[in-house]
Design an enzyme around this catalytic site. Structure first.
Site, PDB file in Angstrom:
ATOM      1  N   TYR A  88     -11.784   1.520   5.158  1.00  0.00           N
ATOM      2  CA  TYR A  88     -12.089   1.811   3.749  1.00  0.00           C
ATOM      3  C   TYR A  88     -13.281   1.007   3.234  1.00  0.00           C
ATOM      4  O   TYR A  88     -13.198   0.335   2.214  1.00  0.00           O
ATOM      5  CB  TYR A  88     -10.851   1.524   2.868  1.00  0.00           C
ATOM      6  CG  TYR A  88      -9.589   2.128   3.408  1.00  0.00           C
ATOM      7  CD1 TYR A  88      -9.384   3.505   3.344  1.00  0.00           C
ATOM      8  CD2 TYR A  88      -8.610   1.339   4.000  1.00  0.00           C
ATOM      9  CE1 TYR A  88      -8.226   4.074   3.859  1.00  0.00           C
ATOM     10  CE2 TYR A  88      -7.455   1.899   4.518  1.00  0.00           C
ATOM     11  CZ  TYR A  88      -7.269   3.268   4.449  1.00  0.00           C
ATOM     12  OH  TYR A  88      -6.136   3.817   4.967  1.00  0.00           O
TER      13      TYR A  88
ATOM     14  N   TYR B 136       2.279   7.212   0.542  1.00  0.00           N
ATOM     15  CA  TYR B 136       1.222   7.030   1.536  1.00  0.00           C
ATOM     16  C   TYR B 136       1.813   7.336   2.897  1.00  0.00           C
ATOM     17  O   TYR B 136       2.865   6.801   3.270  1.00  0.00           O
ATOM     18  CB  TYR B 136       0.668   5.601   1.525  1.00  0.00           C
ATOM     19  CG  TYR B 136      -0.344   5.410   2.630  1.00  0.00           C
ATOM     20  CD1 TYR B 136      -1.636   5.928   2.498  1.00  0.00           C
ATOM     21  CD2 TYR B 136       0.000   4.798   3.829  1.00  0.00           C
ATOM     22  CE1 TYR B 136      -2.557   5.812   3.533  1.00  0.00           C
ATOM     23  CE2 TYR B 136      -0.916   4.685   4.863  1.00  0.00           C
ATOM     24  CZ  TYR B 136      -2.185   5.188   4.711  1.00  0.00           C
ATOM     25  OH  TYR B 136      -3.101   5.098   5.732  1.00  0.00           O
TER      26      TYR B 136
ATOM     27  N   ASP C 184       9.703   8.575   5.939  1.00  0.00           N
ATOM     28  CA  ASP C 184       8.628   7.809   6.577  1.00  0.00           C
ATOM     29  C   ASP C 184       8.981   6.335   6.440  1.00  0.00           C
ATOM     30  O   ASP C 184       8.790   5.742   5.387  1.00  0.00           O
ATOM     31  CB  ASP C 184       7.292   8.144   5.899  1.00  0.00           C
ATOM     32  CG  ASP C 184       6.134   7.345   6.486  1.00  0.00           C
ATOM     33  OD1 ASP C 184       6.394   6.411   7.269  1.00  0.00           O
ATOM     34  OD2 ASP C 184       4.969   7.660   6.150  1.00  0.00           O
TER      35      ASP C 184
ATOM     36  N   LYS D 274       4.371   0.682  12.967  1.00  0.00           N
ATOM     37  CA  LYS D 274       3.979  -0.660  12.503  1.00  0.00           C
ATOM     38  C   LYS D 274       4.724  -1.812  13.201  1.00  0.00           C
ATOM     39  O   LYS D 274       4.284  -2.263  14.230  1.00  0.00           O
ATOM     40  CB  LYS D 274       4.079  -0.726  10.988  1.00  0.00           C
ATOM     41  CG  LYS D 274       2.915   0.054  10.351  1.00  0.00           C
ATOM     42  CD  LYS D 274       2.674  -0.258   8.894  1.00  0.00           C
ATOM     43  CE  LYS D 274       1.311   0.248   8.460  1.00  0.00           C
ATOM     44  NZ  LYS D 274       1.333   1.251   7.406  1.00  0.00           N
TER      45      LYS D 274
HETATM   46  C1  LIG Z   1       0.749   2.570   7.615  1.00  0.00           C
HETATM   47  C2  LIG Z   1       1.545   3.737   7.282  1.00  0.00           C
HETATM   48  C3  LIG Z   1       1.304   4.962   7.908  1.00  0.00           C
HETATM   49  C4  LIG Z   1       0.182   5.175   8.875  1.00  0.00           C
HETATM   50  O1  LIG Z   1       0.347   4.431  10.039  1.00  0.00           O
HETATM   51  P1  LIG Z   1      -0.931   4.120  10.970  1.00  0.00           P
HETATM   52  O2  LIG Z   1      -0.352   3.443  12.157  1.00  0.00           O
HETATM   53  O3  LIG Z   1      -1.832   3.257  10.149  1.00  0.00           O
HETATM   54  O4  LIG Z   1      -1.559   5.426  11.294  1.00  0.00           O
HETATM   55  C5  LIG Z   1       2.110   6.018   7.550  1.00  0.00           C
HETATM   56  N1  LIG Z   1       3.102   5.866   6.665  1.00  0.00           N
HETATM   57  C6  LIG Z   1       3.371   4.690   6.077  1.00  0.00           C
HETATM   58  C7  LIG Z   1       4.506   4.577   5.098  1.00  0.00           C
HETATM   59  C8  LIG Z   1       2.596   3.589   6.333  1.00  0.00           C
HETATM   60  O5  LIG Z   1       2.829   2.432   5.730  1.00  0.00           O
END
Ligand SMILES: *Cc1c(COP(=O)(O)O)cnc(C)c1O
Length: 704
Positions: free
Chosen positions: A292, A420, A521, A550
């Protein structure tokens, strides 16, 4: 350049001499190989080369009485005939009576040595040498270890751990004899595996090398030397061979001559000015792109060089307390020995193999363990390369499922604002349309359905009206919705918003009624961060599809997973269909092996208590920020602490302020937030909170 951050840039780029630039660590292939003589000879040779250098023994064992100086006396004798200069005499920092490994000798006297403590003592001692020494060039120190590389200081830490935090070049001393080749190779490999540089090998000849030894022994000694010389030359490591001499003035002079090849290499390293940081930042600016950012007006970057525990070490030697876990990932801290061991072991077996038509133990075991940890009912694991890819996979699963069961008109996704889900196209289409900048990609992005952000705060009684918008959107569009996707309980990068788990229970019911799948997610929330292993547990809801990533590998490698129920898998695959996705690096064995080790660690290390302690510390530490000018809200959940400001913050300015304070905190938008590794000690957590408090009290967040 009218850059308001310049005053901080200058500070952050100031070249510094650090202990890592000024120290050399001398270790051996074992005990009694001649390290003290080698160190003394090196001291003499380096002084002859004009360097200000002193030898230090951090830990000495087998010292009979307190007055005895142990090895330091030997260092002193080696340079006795040379002009003394202004340097204080060679010193021993810790000495113990029992002639044994430091962990045992110290324990006998009720002392527990730690790497952090030893490092602090060495640093303090080096600073006192620097203060006493008045020349232009900095003062260097030769640090002689006790015994070999894996000699322990306590039940967890050993000499290699100390060497790794010092990050100084290493000299290995070996005794020439039967077994030397093997011992030297093992030692060099261990040093290299810690990312350290071997600056030289010193081979100590036995006393009878050339005269009395039998022919076989002589052949072995000569071959050892020539073998090592050839191999080390290939690796750019100088070799010095030291004879056995009588340790008088003439003897020390012979040794100083003999050690010269290694001394020269060491002198060159010590003379190199510490300008790595500036050079790298300049080169970075020319060729790289950061997250970014603009290439024309890039945000400043700092050069990270090493990491350990909850600390990041910059190339200029500054050590920062990490408040970010490298974006939710490094929950166990950095360089955890168990994770690195799993990585090395798997690298030795098989780093990668295609997942099409092949499987392997790391993937199978990881999937089994993940399913044991995830909410009941999830049954199939699809490994993905990153969080964004896991979200793409989840969206495709939902679409293929609806097609599979004949609901071909269900092609859209419903999601709350403020979410997100990643930066790839499909994932971006379900991110918050404003902060996700949908306007930039409007023509390309599929048009999804958005509903109001769950407005019922986590810490307030649930208001059923907060589900009204979801109910209404599903009533209007339910027939075309393939799935609802959202981050359970915590909306992360879209605003660090914590909402009531009852919302999820209500939403799950609405989805069922509307025939839409539910996708959670948990890429940010998974693996304990919010205080439960997965945020879904707080609502007691099992989604149809769940994404995690993550912290899955403890911050070591990129890996994510999309997990679904048997019902979803069956819906996709019935009638001979297949799921259409397969990344090249799918199920990468290295990443799976590290993830497996990370999940085992989580279970063993009582993450729950640690996250509770983080939550308490963050509540206490950030509370004083509430009500200060420019602060809109302060909230804490599990290991996440957020100070929301009323205006967007000056990122570069705050960033530099925090680095000067010795902490790594990266704010964005209207959010200054902390999510430290679970292993963060209370005093470091307090430091993080104080830095945030100070920034706000000083109004740094308001200064544009
Ligand atoms: C970071 C994140 C993503 C994307 O993961 P990347 O490994 O950066 O592609 C998707 N959803 C959530 C909730 C996130 O925090």
């Amino acid at each position: 350049m009218n850059d308001p951050d310049m005053r901080f840039h200058d500070l952050s780029r100031r070249p510094r001499r650090t202990l890592a630039d000024a120290a050399v660590f001398i270790s051996g292939t074992g005990t009694d190989v001649g390290k003290t003589v080698a160190t003394s000879a090196l001291l003499r040779a380096l002084r002859q080369a004009g360097l200000a250098v002193q030898a230090v023994k951090p830990v000495q064992t087998g010292v009979e009485d307190a007055a005895s100086q142990g090895d330091a006396a030997c260092y002193a004798r080696a340079v006795e005939d040379m002009p003394p200069g202004q340097l204080p005499p060679a010193a021993t920092l810790h000495s113990f009576r029992l002639p044994a490994s430091p962990h045992l000798a110290a324990a006998r006297e009720g002392v527990r040595l730690t790497v952090a403590g030893l490092r602090r003592d060495i640093e303090r001692h080096w600073r006192s040498l620097m203060a006493a020494h008045e020349g232009d060039a900095p003062c260097a120190v030769l640090l002689e270890g006790a015994g070999g590389l894996h000699v322990p200081f306590n039940e967890q830490e050993d000499t290699l751990d100390l060497m790794a935090v010092l990050a100084a070049p290493v000299i290995i001393v070996a005794y020439n004899g039967l077994g030397a080749l093997n011992q030297v190779r093992l030692s060099l490999d261990a040093v290299r595996d810690r990312g350290l540089v071997t600056a030289g090998l010193v081979l100590m000849q036995p006393p009878d090398a050339s005269h009395t030894a039998d022919e076989a022994t002589q052949a072995i000694l000569a071959d050892n030397e020539s073998w090592l010389r050839a191999r080390l030359e290939d690796e750019g490591i100088p070799l010095a061979v030291l004879p056995t001499v009588t340790l008088n003035e003439a003897g020390w002079e012979r040794l100083a001559q003999a050690v010269r090849p290694v001394a020269q290499a060491v002198a060159a390293l010590l003379r190199t000015p510490p300008n790595v940081t500036q050079a790298l930042v300049r080169r970075d600016k020319k060729v790289l792109w950061h997250p970014y950012t603009s290439t024309i007006e890039p945000l400043p970057v700092f050069v990270a060089q090493r990491s350990h525990h909850n600390r990041l070490v910059l190339a200029d030697g500054r050590e920062l307390v990490d408040g970010m876990s490298s974006w939710w990932a490094a929950v166990h801290g950095y360089n955890h020995p168990r994770l690195l061991a799993a990585l090395r072991a798997q690298a030795g077996r098989m780093p990668h193999v295609m997942f099409g038509g092949l499987t392997h133990a790391p993937a199978v075991e990881l999937a089994e363990r993940l399913l044991d940890m995830l909410p009941q009912g999830l049954a199939r694991v699809f490994p993905a390369d990153s969080g964004s890819v896991a979200v793409e996979v989840a969206l495709k699963m939902a679409l293929q499922y609806q097609q599979g069961i004949g609901q071909t008109q269900r092609t859209r996704f419903l999601t709350p604002r403020g979410g997100y889900h990643g930066d790839t196209t499909g994932a971006m289409s379900v991110c918050d349309p404003v902060t996700g900048m949908h306007s930039l990609f409007a023509r390309m992005l599929p048009q999804q359905l958005f509903m109001e952000r769950p407005r019922c705060r986590f810490d307030q009684p649930f208001d059923p009206a907060s589900l009204d918008d979801a109910r209404q959107k599903l009533a209007e569009h339910g027939h075309e919705v393939a799935a609802v996707i959202l981050e359970p309980v915590v909306q992360g990068a879209g605003g660090m918003w914590f909402y009531h788990p009852d919302y999820l229970r209500g939403l799950a019911q609405l989805c069922r009624e509307a025939g839409a799948l539910l996708i959670f997610d948990e890429i940010a929330t998974g693996f304990g961060r919010t205080g439960t292993l997965f945020a879904a547990e707080r609502a007691g809801v099992t989604p149809d599809i769940l994404c995690c990533g993550k912290a899955l590998t403890g911050g070591v490698l990129t890996l994510a997973a999309t997990v679904c129920t048997e019902q979803v898998a069956d819906g996709i695959c019935r009638g001979g269909n297949v799921f259409m996705h397969g990344p090249t690096y799918m199920g990468n064995p290295l990443a799976c092996a590290v993830a497996l080790a990370s999940l085992r660690l989580l279970e063993e290390e009582d993450w729950r208590t640690r996250v509770q302690q983080l939550e308490q510390g963050l509540r206490q530490g950030l509370a004083p920020c509430a009500g200060l000018p420019g602060v809109a809200d302060v909230r804490v959940l599990g290991g996440i602490g957020v100070v929301e400001t009323t205006e967007a913050v000056p990122v570069a300015l705050l960033q530099a302020f925090f680095v000067e304070r010795g902490v790594w905190i990266r704010p964005f938008g209207r959010l200054i937030y902390l999510m430290p590794p679970y292993v963060t000690p209370p005093e470091d957590l307090a430091r993080l909170c104080e830095a945030v408090g100070d920034a706000i009290r000083q109004g740094v967040h308001l200064s544009y």
